[in-house]
Design a protein around this motif. Structure first.
Motif, mmCIF file in Angstrom:
data_model
loop_
_atom_site.group_PDB
_atom_site.id
_atom_site.type_symbol
_atom_site.label_atom_id
_atom_site.label_comp_id
_atom_site.label_asym_id
_atom_site.label_seq_id
_atom_site.Cartn_x
_atom_site.Cartn_y
_atom_site.Cartn_z
ATOM 1 N N THR A 152 0.819 -1.212 0.000
ATOM 2 C CA THR A 152 0.000 0.000 0.000
ATOM 3 C C THR A 152 0.853 1.262 0.000
ATOM 4 O O THR A 152 0.320 2.369 0.058
ATOM 5 C CB THR A 152 -0.936 0.030 1.223
ATOM 6 N N GLY A 153 2.174 1.097 -0.077
ATOM 7 C CA GLY A 153 3.072 2.241 -0.038
ATOM 8 C C GLY A 153 3.659 2.579 -1.401
ATOM 9 O O GLY A 153 3.397 1.904 -2.403
ATOM 10 N N PRO A 154 4.501 3.604 -1.442
ATOM 11 C CA PRO A 154 5.036 4.089 -2.717
ATOM 12 C C PRO A 154 6.009 3.141 -3.400
ATOM 13 O O PRO A 154 6.206 3.229 -4.606
ATOM 14 C CB PRO A 154 5.741 5.396 -2.314
ATOM 15 N N GLN A 155 6.618 2.224 -2.652
ATOM 16 C CA GLN A 155 7.594 1.327 -3.271
ATOM 17 C C GLN A 155 6.941 0.322 -4.231
ATOM 18 O O GLN A 155 7.604 -0.192 -5.126
ATOM 19 C CB GLN A 155 8.381 0.575 -2.194
ATOM 20 N N ARG A 156 5.651 0.032 -4.015
ATOM 21 C CA ARG A 156 4.989 -0.948 -4.890
ATOM 22 C C ARG A 156 5.057 -0.525 -6.352
ATOM 23 O O ARG A 156 5.239 -1.364 -7.239
ATOM 24 C CB ARG A 156 3.517 -1.100 -4.482
ATOM 25 N N GLU A 157 4.932 0.767 -6.639
ATOM 26 C CA GLU A 157 4.955 1.250 -8.025
ATOM 27 C C GLU A 157 6.309 1.025 -8.688
ATOM 28 O O GLU A 157 6.399 0.959 -9.917
ATOM 29 C CB GLU A 157 4.612 2.750 -8.065
ATOM 30 N N ARG A 158 7.361 0.894 -7.881
ATOM 31 C CA ARG A 158 8.709 0.714 -8.433
ATOM 32 C C ARG A 158 9.204 -0.719 -8.320
ATOM 33 O O ARG A 158 10.361 -1.012 -8.613
ATOM 34 C CB ARG A 158 9.680 1.664 -7.719
ATOM 35 N N LEU A 159 8.316 -1.626 -7.908
ATOM 36 C CA LEU A 159 8.692 -3.029 -7.774
ATOM 37 C C LEU A 159 8.823 -3.673 -9.150
ATOM 38 O O LEU A 159 7.991 -3.469 -10.029
ATOM 39 C CB LEU A 159 7.634 -3.775 -6.953
ATOM 40 N N ARG A 160 9.874 -4.461 -9.335
ATOM 41 C CA ARG A 160 10.103 -5.174 -10.585
ATOM 42 C C ARG A 160 10.658 -6.563 -10.279
ATOM 43 O O ARG A 160 11.244 -6.802 -9.219
ATOM 44 C CB ARG A 160 11.124 -4.431 -11.482
ATOM 45 N N ALA A 161 10.501 -7.484 -11.214
ATOM 46 C CA ALA A 161 11.179 -8.781 -11.157
ATOM 47 C C ALA A 161 12.425 -8.680 -12.021
ATOM 48 O O ALA A 161 12.356 -8.227 -13.174
ATOM 49 C CB ALA A 161 10.272 -9.886 -11.668
ATOM 50 N N CYS A 162 13.558 -9.066 -11.485
ATOM 51 C CA CYS A 162 14.804 -9.006 -12.249
ATOM 52 C C CYS A 162 14.733 -9.999 -13.406
ATOM 53 O O CYS A 162 14.383 -11.166 -13.223
ATOM 54 C CB CYS A 162 15.989 -9.328 -11.348
ATOM 55 N N THR A 163 15.066 -9.527 -14.600
ATOM 56 C CA THR A 163 14.981 -10.369 -15.798
ATOM 57 C C THR A 163 16.343 -10.885 -16.256
ATOM 58 O O THR A 163 16.447 -11.463 -17.333
ATOM 59 C CB THR A 163 14.326 -9.593 -16.956
ATOM 60 N N ALA A 164 17.378 -10.679 -15.444
ATOM 61 C CA ALA A 164 18.697 -11.201 -15.811
ATOM 62 C C ALA A 164 18.673 -12.720 -15.821
ATOM 63 O O ALA A 164 17.907 -13.344 -15.081
ATOM 64 C CB ALA A 164 19.747 -10.703 -14.824
ATOM 65 N N PRO A 165 19.494 -13.346 -16.663
ATOM 66 C CA PRO A 165 19.547 -14.813 -16.702
ATOM 67 C C PRO A 165 19.777 -15.397 -15.310
ATOM 68 O O PRO A 165 20.639 -14.930 -14.580
ATOM 69 C CB PRO A 165 20.730 -15.100 -17.627
ATOM 70 N N ARG A 166 18.983 -16.358 -14.939
ATOM 71 C CA ARG A 166 19.068 -17.135 -13.698
ATOM 72 C C ARG A 166 18.581 -16.385 -12.463
ATOM 73 O O ARG A 166 18.371 -17.010 -11.432
ATOM 74 C CB ARG A 166 20.497 -17.661 -13.464
ATOM 75 N N CYS A 167 18.411 -15.074 -12.528
ATOM 76 C CA CYS A 167 17.969 -14.341 -11.338
ATOM 77 C C CYS A 167 16.464 -14.505 -11.151
ATOM 78 O O CYS A 167 15.698 -14.518 -12.118
ATOM 79 C CB CYS A 167 18.319 -12.857 -11.430
ATOM 80 N N VAL A 168 16.029 -14.613 -9.895
ATOM 81 C CA VAL A 168 14.602 -14.771 -9.594
ATOM 82 C C VAL A 168 14.147 -13.764 -8.539
ATOM 83 O O VAL A 168 13.098 -13.934 -7.927
ATOM 84 C CB VAL A 168 14.296 -16.216 -9.116
ATOM 85 N N ARG A 169 14.911 -12.723 -8.336
ATOM 86 C CA ARG A 169 14.597 -11.754 -7.283
ATOM 87 C C ARG A 169 13.608 -10.686 -7.749
ATOM 88 O O ARG A 169 13.567 -10.324 -8.922
ATOM 89 C CB ARG A 169 15.873 -11.050 -6.800
#
Length: 206
Positions: A152-169
């Protein structure tokens, strides 16, 4: 700078360094280590996890990661569990149920030289030694409320899934051009992109 507790919980699913996915909470011992490293911030000390505690924390993590996947949409979710995410309504219900496990009261903290802040504390005073079950309730409620705060805070709008090979963060973008969670992931992504560009012509040649 410390990560938000909700992001830290989601990040207990990570790349294992060998092409697979590791789970820092794979057993009760792993949860004990993870909580003890954050005991002061999570408000549960001393803490020794059992299998029930692990199951309940993992259930909150599943809800958090499902809602993180929803938050980054239409971008891609983390590849670690994109194929088995909880339905969003089930994830919301699970998070709310966990957040309601322990009543809280609001306390004002205003140290010298710092901004005042409101802190949520257990409504009942902590005893000298709580059983594992009580600490588990406190832990899961704290983690669930942290997730509600994040979503519910401002960080949600900047959340992303890392698309680098093998990364799942999942990560929070620090600036507008950030594409990966850390520089090493960016390096891997650029190497993979370079390899794909230069490999394609040779594959098509007679």
């Amino acid at each position: 700078m410390d990560l938000h507790p909700a992001l830290e919980l989601a990040s207990t699913i990570r790349h294992d360094g060998d092409g697979g996915v590791a789970d820092d909470l794979a057993d009760a011992e792993g949860l004990t280590v993870w909580v003890r490293e954050r005991a002061e911030r999570l408000g549960v000390t001393p803490f020794d996890a059992d299998d029930r505690a692990r199951a309940e924390v993992v259930a909150v993590r599943e809800a958090v990661r499902a809602l993180f996947a929803r938050a980054v949409s239409p971008g891609p979710p983390s590849r670690a569990d994109a194929h088995r995410l909880l339905p969003a309504d089930e994830a919301v219900a699970r998070l709310n149920a966990a957040a309601a496990l322990q009543p809280v009261t609001v306390s004002l903290a205003w140290p010298d030289g710092a901004e005042p802040e409101a802190r949520l504390l257990p409504a009942s005073p902590a005893g000298p030694a709580k059983p594992v079950a009580a600490l588990t309730v406190a832990l899961t409620a704290t983690l669930a409320r942290a997730a509600v705060d994040f979503l519910t805070g401002p960080q949600r709008e900047r959340l992303r899934a890392c698309t680098a090979p093998r990364c799942v963060r999942y990560f929070v973008k620090a600036h507008g051009r950030q594409e990966w969670c850390k520089p090493s992931c960016g390096n891997r992504a650029r190497v993979a992109r370079h390899y794909r560009r230069h490999r394609a012509p040779s594959e098509n040649s007679p």
